[in-house]
Design a protein around this motif. Structure first.
Motif, PDB file in Angstrom:
ATOM      1  N   SER A  69      34.862   0.843 -19.003  1.00  0.00           N
ATOM      2  CA  SER A  69      35.941   0.799 -19.986  1.00  0.00           C
ATOM      3  C   SER A  69      35.353   0.496 -21.360  1.00  0.00           C
ATOM      4  CB  SER A  69      36.955  -0.283 -19.607  1.00  0.00           C
ATOM      5  OG  SER A  69      36.381  -1.566 -19.759  1.00  0.00           O
ATOM      6  N   SER A  70      36.125   0.745 -22.392  1.00  0.00           N
ATOM      7  CA  SER A  70      35.653   0.465 -23.752  1.00  0.00           C
ATOM      8  C   SER A  70      35.401  -1.029 -23.938  1.00  0.00           C
ATOM      9  CB  SER A  70      36.653   0.980 -24.787  1.00  0.00           C
ATOM     10  OG  SER A  70      37.925   0.396 -24.582  1.00  0.00           O
ATOM     11  N   GLU A  72      34.337  -3.121 -21.579  1.00  0.00           N
ATOM     12  CA  GLU A  72      33.067  -3.422 -20.913  1.00  0.00           C
ATOM     13  C   GLU A  72      31.884  -2.954 -21.768  1.00  0.00           C
ATOM     14  OE1 GLU A  72      34.101  -3.165 -16.182  1.00  0.00           O
ATOM     15  OE2 GLU A  72      34.167  -1.323 -17.354  1.00  0.00           O
ATOM     16  N   LEU A  73      32.036  -1.786 -22.367  1.00  0.00           N
ATOM     17  CA  LEU A  73      30.968  -1.265 -23.217  1.00  0.00           C
ATOM     18  C   LEU A  73      30.758  -2.152 -24.443  1.00  0.00           C
ATOM     19  CD1 LEU A  73      31.708   2.555 -23.010  1.00  0.00           C
ATOM     20  CD2 LEU A  73      29.749   1.345 -22.046  1.00  0.00           C
ATOM     21  N   SER A  74      31.851  -2.578 -25.077  1.00  0.00           N
ATOM     22  CA  SER A  74      31.707  -3.420 -26.262  1.00  0.00           C
ATOM     23  C   SER A  74      31.181  -4.813 -25.900  1.00  0.00           C
ATOM     24  CB  SER A  74      33.019  -3.521 -27.033  1.00  0.00           C
ATOM     25  OG  SER A  74      34.005  -4.157 -26.256  1.00  0.00           O
ATOM     26  N   ALA A  75      31.394  -5.240 -24.663  1.00  0.00           N
ATOM     27  CA  ALA A  75      30.870  -6.533 -24.212  1.00  0.00           C
ATOM     28  C   ALA A  75      29.383  -6.447 -23.854  1.00  0.00           C
ATOM     29  CB  ALA A  75      31.665  -7.047 -23.023  1.00  0.00           C
ATOM     30  N   GLY A  76      28.840  -5.225 -23.785  1.00  0.00           N
ATOM     31  CA  GLY A  76      27.412  -5.065 -23.529  1.00  0.00           C
ATOM     32  C   GLY A  76      27.041  -4.848 -22.080  1.00  0.00           C
ATOM     33  N   VAL A  77      27.902  -4.222 -21.293  1.00  0.00           N
ATOM     34  CA  VAL A  77      27.620  -4.017 -19.874  1.00  0.00           C
ATOM     35  C   VAL A  77      26.340  -3.206 -19.651  1.00  0.00           C
ATOM     36  CG1 VAL A  77      29.024  -1.912 -19.569  1.00  0.00           C
ATOM     37  CG2 VAL A  77      28.666  -3.465 -17.639  1.00  0.00           C
ATOM     38  N   LYS A  78      26.021  -2.304 -20.564  1.00  0.00           N
ATOM     39  CA  LYS A  78      24.816  -1.473 -20.394  1.00  0.00           C
ATOM     40  C   LYS A  78      23.530  -2.279 -20.548  1.00  0.00           C
ATOM     41  CE  LYS A  78      26.711   2.946 -20.851  1.00  0.00           C
ATOM     42  NZ  LYS A  78      26.357   4.313 -20.894  1.00  0.00           N
ATOM     43  N   GLU A  79      23.634  -3.476 -21.117  1.00  0.00           N
ATOM     44  CA  GLU A  79      22.466  -4.344 -21.239  1.00  0.00           C
ATOM     45  C   GLU A  79      22.125  -5.020 -19.903  1.00  0.00           C
ATOM     46  OE1 GLU A  79      23.153  -7.024 -24.505  1.00  0.00           O
ATOM     47  OE2 GLU A  79      23.808  -5.365 -25.777  1.00  0.00           O
TER      48      GLU A  79
END
Length: 139
Positions: A69-70, A72-79
Motif C-alpha cells: 500500500s502507499s 507501507e511504501l511511505s513508511a519504508g517497507v522496501k528498506e
C-alpha cells in the motif's frame, strides 16, 4: 537440485578473484589443480550453463512481488530487504527451525515455493481486506 546455501554461495562467487574456480569448488568440490586439468571448453561451457541457471533462479525470486500500500511504501517497507540472510531467517521462522544454518541445506526450489505460496496468500489477504473496506461504501 542444489541447496539454498549453495545458491547463495554461487551468487557470492561472482565477486571472487577466480569465479570459475570458486563455482567448480562449490558445485563439484574440485580443487584448483583439478580444474587446470579439465578441458577449457568444458569448463567455460559449464560456467555459462551455471550462470544462466543462477540468473533464471534469481529472476524467479525477483518475480515474487508483494503489492504494498502507499502507506507501507511511505513508511519504508522496501528498506526491510535483508538479502539472502533474510530469506534464511524467514524460512527458519516459518518452519520452526531454530538454527538458520540448517536452512542452507534445504533445496532452493522448496524455499522458493514456500515464498511463492506465502506471497500469493498475503496478496490475496490484502485484496480481501480492501474488498471489505470498499463494501460498506457500496450500500
Amino acid at each position: 537440485m542444489i541447496s539454498y546455501g549453495k545458491l547463495v554461495d554461487l551468487r557470492n562467487a561472482a565477486g571472487a578473484a577466480d569465479p570459475a574456480a570458486e563455482c567448480l569448488k562449490i558445485l563439484l568440490d574440485l580443487k584448483p589443480w583439478e580444474i587446470s586439468r579439465l578441458n577449457v571448453f568444458d569448463v567455460f561451457g559449464f560456467m555459462n550453463f551455471i550462470k544462466e541457471q543462477v540468473t533464471n533462479i534469481n529472476n524467479l525470486f525477483s518475480a515474487l512481488k508483494v503489492n504494498y500500500s502507499s502507506e507501507e511504501l511511505s513508511a519504508g517497507v522496501k528498506e526491510l530487504d535483508f538479502g539472502p540472510f533474510g530469506v534464511l531467517d524467514w524460512y527458519a521462522k516459518r518452519m520452526g527451525i531454530s538454527n538458520q544454518n540448517e536452512v542452507r541445506d534445504v533445496a532452493w526450489v522448496r524455499i522458493y515455493n514456500c515464498m511463492k505460496n506465502d506471497t500469493e496468500q498475503n496478496n490475496y489477504e490484502r485484496r480481501l481486506r480492501k474488498q471489505y473496506q470498499v463494501k460498506p461504501s457500496r450500500r
